[in-house]
Structures are given as structure tokens and as C-alpha cells.
Design an enzyme around this catalytic site. Sequence first.
Site, PDB file in Angstrom:
ATOM      1  N   CYS A  89       1.124  -3.809 -12.529  1.00 32.92           N
ATOM      2  CA  CYS A  89       0.104  -3.569 -11.498  1.00 32.92           C
ATOM      3  C   CYS A  89      -0.988  -2.610 -11.950  1.00 32.92           C
ATOM      4  CB  CYS A  89       0.764  -3.031 -10.233  1.00 32.92           C
ATOM      5  SG  CYS A  89       1.925  -4.190  -9.472  1.00 32.92           S
ATOM      6  N   GLN A 157      11.028  -5.245  -6.928  1.00 29.26           N
ATOM      7  CA  GLN A 157      10.139  -4.351  -6.200  1.00 29.26           C
ATOM      8  C   GLN A 157      10.561  -4.193  -4.743  1.00 29.26           C
ATOM      9  OE1 GLN A 157       6.153  -5.985  -5.785  1.00 29.26           O
ATOM     10  NE2 GLN A 157       6.929  -8.059  -6.061  1.00 29.26           N
ATOM     11  N   ARG A 212      -6.525  -7.768   8.751  1.00 29.14           N
ATOM     12  CA  ARG A 212      -6.160  -8.514   9.947  1.00 29.14           C
ATOM     13  C   ARG A 212      -6.161  -7.605  11.175  1.00 29.14           C
ATOM     14  NH1 ARG A 212      -1.391 -10.131   6.657  1.00 29.14           N
ATOM     15  NH2 ARG A 212      -1.850 -12.127   5.640  1.00 29.14           N
ATOM     16  N   SER A 214      -4.120  -6.732  13.936  1.00 29.71           N
ATOM     17  CA  SER A 214      -2.698  -6.899  14.219  1.00 29.71           C
ATOM     18  C   SER A 214      -2.261  -5.870  15.255  1.00 29.71           C
ATOM     19  CB  SER A 214      -1.878  -6.759  12.925  1.00 29.71           C
ATOM     20  OG  SER A 214      -0.535  -7.126  13.140  1.00 29.71           O
ATOM     21  N   SER A 237       1.949  -5.169   0.238  1.00 29.36           N
ATOM     22  CA  SER A 237       0.598  -5.550  -0.168  1.00 29.36           C
ATOM     23  C   SER A 237       0.422  -7.056  -0.092  1.00 29.36           C
ATOM     24  CB  SER A 237       0.327  -5.071  -1.597  1.00 29.36           C
ATOM     25  OG  SER A 237       1.315  -5.556  -2.479  1.00 29.36           O
ATOM     26  N   HIS A 338      -3.779  -6.905  -3.115  1.00 28.49           N
ATOM     27  CA  HIS A 338      -3.384  -6.333  -4.404  1.00 28.49           C
ATOM     28  C   HIS A 338      -3.445  -7.444  -5.456  1.00 28.49           C
ATOM     29  CE1 HIS A 338      -1.333  -4.455  -7.617  1.00 28.49           C
ATOM     30  NE2 HIS A 338      -0.087  -4.551  -7.191  1.00 28.49           N
ATOM     31  N   CYS A 368       1.874   2.627  -8.634  1.00 32.22           N
ATOM     32  CA  CYS A 368       3.183   2.286  -9.173  1.00 32.22           C
ATOM     33  C   CYS A 368       3.069   0.995  -9.966  1.00 32.22           C
ATOM     34  CB  CYS A 368       4.210   2.142  -8.051  1.00 32.22           C
ATOM     35  SG  CYS A 368       3.753   0.947  -6.771  1.00 32.22           S
ATOM     36  N   GLY A 370       5.392  -1.995 -12.604  1.00 32.93           N
ATOM     37  CA  GLY A 370       6.661  -2.507 -13.072  1.00 32.93           C
ATOM     38  C   GLY A 370       7.183  -1.723 -14.259  1.00 32.93           C
TER      39      GLY A 370
END
Length: 384
Positions: A89, A157, A212, A214, A237, A338, A368, A370
Site C-alpha cells: 500500500c 489484513q 457516500r 450514509s 477502505s 484506496h 500501513c 503489507g
Amino acid sequence: MPEAYIVDAIRTPTGRRKGGLADVHGADLGAHVLKAIVERNGIPDNEYDDVVFGCVDTIGPLAGDIARTCWLAAGLSQEVPGTTIDRQCGSSQQAVHFAAQAVMSGTMDVVVAGGVQTMTQIPISSAMMAAEPLGFKDPFTGSKGWVERYGEEPPTQFKSAQMIADKWDLSRKELEEYSLESHRRAISAIKEGRFNKEIIPLNGVEVDETPRESSLEKMAELDYLFGCDKVTAAVSSQTCDAASAVLVVSEAALKKYNLKPRARVHHISVRAEDPIWMLTAPISATEYALNKAGMTLDEIDLVEINEAFASVVMAWLKETGYPHEKTNVNGGAIALGHPLGATGTKLMTTLLHELERTGGRYGLQTMCEGGGQANVTIIERLGE
């Protein structure tokens, strides 16, 4: 030591999954921001030293060194090379680091750092799935050294996001409240036009498609993900399609091309922790970066930390004590998406523009990644 300066930072809108950018080839998506960078800054295209792009799951249209392909698809000089990197990421944030290091070493003067991801066409973990017909389930199973150290069950994750929520005593409702605020901030930022200067419209898409309207009631209806009991899609994400780019140059290039520096790269570092926890490294990486830079969080005006999951940012906020009011002020990846390899320079683009809008001096970015990794970049806004 020579300084590395940022003179431009742009991005496409984030196209929601199967949205307005879904059918754009990865090379054309990246080419869009590269062409804009060259046109906006007046540097002859054959005088760029390198193009460093982040990208994850580099298969299909993203394969074959997508950085180089994007540059060529933009119709730019064949003399300029490109390289694609994968720090998961944090790939395009690492691209900025490599660009800055090249400039600070004195070996390069003009480098584009960026990233591209077409998650509609190439869903997350596609590279792993593509290996299954060859008999490989994931990068870990079958490694004697890995299994001896970390066990048979591969890291995920989602499990990490759940572990973080449990360790930092975060309830599902608290995670959902955080997520709702991310959408609220993003929608407000779009309405106020805060992203207008950083977005280069494409394919009829002019603003981010992902935020959105929501509610906590709607979020509460969603099922849990992959055996979790707190983590749902609402607190995660969003997958999306996007590209972004940052132009990093030397002081010599500033003078040669009569460019105005918008920011200075003040600090770059990357650290790592337990890969099973995977998403906690921004906490220790931030402490490490501040110590190396001789700074405290009190000196940081704004923070962009990637909202891979709500629990990641909430744990970071709890541990650092940094105010949420100065963190992801225009929303984060829960609302704005993301796009994996493009997220690093996407966040840096937003961070720079927001520092300019508010008059802040220092901005810190972390995310963060992997393998339990985390990049940290501190930039200093320059000029009035």
C-alpha cells in the site's frame, strides 16, 4: 546535503469500483497525470531523469513495468526510463522517497514519483490468485522459514484490523462513527471545492466518486468480513481506480527551469513490525521518524494517515495523542478510496494542497503496508 523539492502534485479523481474510470487502461490512467505534469511545468520531456511508479498486483494491463508504459502511452520522450516498485500500500509513497533520495544524492535532478491502480479490472490480490493454477496459494504457504517463524496460517489484513480493534478496545460502533465522519469530511471537502486544484479530470469524471451519504443505522446492517466480529465493509477502505504523481526536483533544476518550489522533503523513513499484526507499524514508524527529524508532533500541522481500516487510524490516534481534528481533515480512504499503488502520492497531493490552503508549515504522512511496514514522510510547505 542537497535538498529535494516538490514543485507539483496532482491526481485523477478516484473512480468507484465499476465507475467512471473502470474501463480506462492502466497505462492510459497513469499517462493522464504524467502528461499533465509535463505540460504544467515546462521542463522538456526528454530532460526528465526517471519515472518511479508504485503499483500492486502487476499483472495484465498493469504488468511489464507500468511506469515506463505510462510514460510512453502519454506520448513522451522514449529516452526517459521508468521503474515500478511494490511496497504494497505504500508503493507510491516509497516512490517519493526514492525520487527524493536520487535528488538528494546528486545523481538526478528531475524525477516523477507516482502510482497507478485499476482495481475494477485487477482486483486486490489478483497476483496471488493468478498463481493458484501453478500450485501456489499465497506467498507464504510452502516456505519452511516462514512457517517455522510465523506458523501455518498466512497473515490477512482483515484479521489484523480485527486484532487492532480488540487490542485498542475499539467497538464496532466506534469504528462506524469514525467511518461516518470520514464520509462527512470528504463530502464537505468536495462541496467546498477543496480538491479542485489537485484533480485532473478524466473520462468525464471531475470529482471523487467514492464518498457516500450514509448513516450509523445503514452501517449497522452490514455483515462482518471474513470471520471478524467488528470489521465490515463500512469501516474498511474502498477499492477504486486512480493515478497520482508528484514532481521532485533539485535546487539546480529549480534555477534551470525557473520553477517555484511548493514544498521541501524534510524527512523520509520506513520501518517495520510483526507481519502478522501487519497494520500497526505507523505507530512506531511515526515515533522513529520524529526522533530522526528532531521534531515532535506538536510541530506537525496536518497528518495524512491512510484509512486502510478505521481501527488502524484510531489506534494511531490513541497511541500518539495527535488530534483527530488535524488528521485526514478532508476524509480518508474509507470515503475517498484506496487505489493501492497510487495512494501514497494521492495522499501527498492532498496533504500539500491542504497545507497551502490552511497556511500550515509541516505535514506528516504515514500508512500501513503489507509485511508489517510503514513509510513516513514529513514535508515542509514553502512560499506564501
